[in-house]
Design a protein around this motif. Sequence first.
Motif, mmCIF file in Angstrom:
data_model
loop_
_atom_site.group_PDB
_atom_site.id
_atom_site.type_symbol
_atom_site.label_atom_id
_atom_site.label_comp_id
_atom_site.label_asym_id
_atom_site.label_seq_id
_atom_site.Cartn_x
_atom_site.Cartn_y
_atom_site.Cartn_z
ATOM 1 N N UNK A 265 49.045 48.208 44.137
ATOM 2 C CA UNK A 265 48.747 47.019 43.348
ATOM 3 C C UNK A 265 48.681 45.774 44.213
ATOM 4 N N UNK A 266 49.401 45.767 45.328
ATOM 5 C CA UNK A 266 49.275 44.651 46.264
ATOM 6 C C UNK A 266 47.868 44.629 46.836
ATOM 7 N N UNK A 267 47.355 45.809 47.186
ATOM 8 C CA UNK A 267 45.979 45.893 47.675
ATOM 9 C C UNK A 267 44.972 45.514 46.605
ATOM 10 N N UNK A 268 45.209 45.939 45.367
ATOM 11 C CA UNK A 268 44.270 45.628 44.292
ATOM 12 C C UNK A 268 44.232 44.142 43.995
ATOM 13 N N UNK A 269 45.370 43.461 44.171
ATOM 14 C CA UNK A 269 45.410 42.012 43.961
ATOM 15 C C UNK A 269 44.415 41.309 44.882
ATOM 16 N N UNK A 270 44.455 41.636 46.160
ATOM 17 C CA UNK A 270 43.539 41.014 47.104
ATOM 18 C C UNK A 270 42.109 41.529 46.905
ATOM 19 N N UNK A 271 41.984 42.794 46.485
ATOM 20 C CA UNK A 271 40.660 43.318 46.182
ATOM 21 C C UNK A 271 40.010 42.566 45.038
ATOM 22 N N UNK A 272 40.799 42.240 43.998
ATOM 23 C CA UNK A 272 40.257 41.497 42.860
ATOM 24 C C UNK A 272 39.813 40.101 43.280
ATOM 25 N N UNK A 273 40.586 39.452 44.150
ATOM 26 C CA UNK A 273 40.191 38.126 44.628
ATOM 27 C C UNK A 273 38.910 38.201 45.459
ATOM 28 N N UNK A 274 38.786 39.267 46.250
ATOM 29 C CA UNK A 274 37.572 39.436 47.069
ATOM 30 C C UNK A 274 36.357 39.810 46.223
ATOM 31 N N UNK A 275 36.595 40.192 44.965
ATOM 32 C CA UNK A 275 35.471 40.563 44.100
ATOM 33 C C UNK A 275 34.549 39.382 43.839
ATOM 34 N N UNK A 276 35.086 38.163 43.895
ATOM 35 C CA UNK A 276 34.232 36.998 43.667
ATOM 36 C C UNK A 276 33.141 36.874 44.722
ATOM 37 N N UNK A 277 33.469 36.785 46.028
ATOM 38 C CA UNK A 277 32.367 36.729 46.999
ATOM 39 C C UNK A 277 31.522 37.999 47.012
ATOM 40 N N UNK A 278 32.154 39.152 46.753
ATOM 41 C CA UNK A 278 31.394 40.397 46.712
ATOM 42 C C UNK A 278 30.361 40.356 45.586
ATOM 43 N N UNK A 279 30.770 39.877 44.409
ATOM 44 C CA UNK A 279 29.870 39.840 43.254
ATOM 45 C C UNK A 279 28.762 38.817 43.423
ATOM 46 N N UNK A 280 29.097 37.660 43.983
ATOM 47 C CA UNK A 280 28.117 36.583 44.058
ATOM 48 C C UNK A 280 27.196 36.671 45.271
ATOM 49 N N UNK A 281 27.642 37.309 46.340
ATOM 50 C CA UNK A 281 26.824 37.357 47.558
ATOM 51 C C UNK A 281 26.211 38.741 47.808
ATOM 52 N N UNK A 282 26.927 39.782 47.477
ATOM 53 C CA UNK A 282 26.401 41.135 47.653
ATOM 54 C C UNK A 282 25.718 41.613 46.379
ATOM 55 N N UNK A 283 26.274 41.217 45.245
ATOM 56 C CA UNK A 283 25.735 41.643 43.957
ATOM 57 C C UNK A 283 26.692 42.546 43.219
ATOM 58 N N UNK A 284 26.496 42.647 41.912
ATOM 59 C CA UNK A 284 27.379 43.500 41.094
ATOM 60 C C UNK A 284 27.195 44.973 41.472
ATOM 61 N N UNK A 285 25.968 45.411 41.538
ATOM 62 C CA UNK A 285 25.658 46.821 41.794
ATOM 63 C C UNK A 285 26.082 47.248 43.204
ATOM 64 N N UNK A 286 25.593 46.550 44.225
ATOM 65 C CA UNK A 286 25.928 46.927 45.592
ATOM 66 C C UNK A 286 27.402 46.683 45.896
#
Length: 553
Positions: free
Chosen positions: A85-106
């Motif tokens: 869950x510690x890893x998932x916490x940081x993963x969720x925060x990184x989802x913002x740049x991942x979603x906006x710059x890489x895209x939802x699908x990729x």
Amino acid sequence: MAGGPSGNGGGISTASTAWAIVMSAFAAFGGILFGYDTGTIGGVIAMQDWLDVFGTFDSTGQLGQSTKGMYLPTKDKSLVVSILSAGTFFGALLANPMADYVGRKRGIVASCVVFSLGVGLQLDTQWATFVVGRVIAGLGVGLVSCLVPMYQSECAPKNIRGLIVGLYQLAITIGALLAAVVLNATKAEQSHSAWRTPIAVQFAWAFILGGGMLLLPESPRYLLHKGHVDRARRAMGRLTSRPADSVEVEAECTEITLALEDEKAHGSGSYADCFKNNRSKNGLRTWTGIALQAWQQLTGINFIFYFGTSFFQQAGITSPSPFIITIIADVVNTAMTIIGVNLIDKVGRRRLLLIGATGMMVCEYIIAIVGVTAGQTASDGSVNLTAQRVLIAFVCVYIAFFATSWGPVAWVITGEIFPLNIRAKGMSLSVASNWLWNFAIGYATPYLVDSSTKGEPNGVATANLHVKVFFIWGSTCLGCLVFTYFFIPETKGLSLEQIDLLYKESSIRNSEKHRRQMIAANETYAHHEKVTASHDESSDDGKPADNVPNTNV
């Protein structure tokens, strides 16, 4: 390319709805990554061979009586369970740049690669490598847990969006059930394969999700947000099985664009905008998402799925065995989630949360009261079988209430309450809240529940609550009830853009009434544009324009 996966466009039909459901629902498979891991770790840490590799021998004979003297110290149990869950916490925060710059699908595909790396490291026999593997796997799960509901919300038809996004929670329960079955099949093996096999199965889940997502269209809303209008129309055409240049696709894209332009006119889409109490009530939405995900964890549900096997062992329940009880709990969770996801778009989000919180609160107080009275082990070591069966029964009823309400509905609401301009940031903050509380509860629970031990090297002070911990969970469910009443609007049947209008025009407690009025008047951003234009035209001669729908709702 116009048309759906079959290549056939051509308007509204049952097939077009079916393809929209299939494509947006497939992403729900990402829930299996989390559900399976959650269900796996609880059983793995109770296996003899895993304890032989990673555990500690108790020379005093007080601990590990059923595992040949091998046991996992409380600090290590807290670490290995909660570190994901510690890893998932940081993963969720990184989802913002991942979603906006890489895209939802990729972004989802990349998350599967990260998750697979973490799974591979967990096959090692070194403690440090195993723990690091859980952190990296957690990064992947955290990314997926944010990106999947985001993708589903943006691609699903509005009238069944609750069902589609709720399938993410169903996939979590199916993953936990599969884990329980695999664990029960391998638990008796006297080799590393007893725990390596359940862990390695996770490669298959990542491959299926990542490979399947490569075949699906990108979110049209993401493409419009990035200014890729032609690609957005093609993606919308695939989702609706209509030609990219059809009137229906044009209307959908126009509505999304108008909503996005309205948001951009009042903010830049920064993290600061997420907390501004502006016309769109972004601050209210963001804090609602953060608190909603926190309250979902505070229901105590992961206590059962993280520590259920070892808890039932400590409670002296031997018939049925703790592994079988875990399977029963997982079956109840899965079956009731199937019912729950079908209720979301019929009963409504707000009402389901109120019902679920009330039911869980009552069940957990009953479990606690029975546990500290008739459920106590007698001085001669005997147990009250009737009381134990009551405990198991109400644990299952409690799980049923969660599965039909707070399990799927929390993900649905998180995926739909944010405007497009801040959706990635708002969702990443909300999902990060889920994982932060998941980590905190997972780490603290052994210290709350386990028996205190004395002397070196096994000495550790704990609260020694055992079944009394359910008094805490019952009280937090009361908090869930109060929170829902004051902060969760009813959004059933509204498009994501209509939800924006709902927040701008209505209060939380009046949301049900205003929602019905919006649907009756077909209130949309495009509708507002027409009314505004007509008012401008009528100002020239002082007469209102003809055939303008009434929007005074």
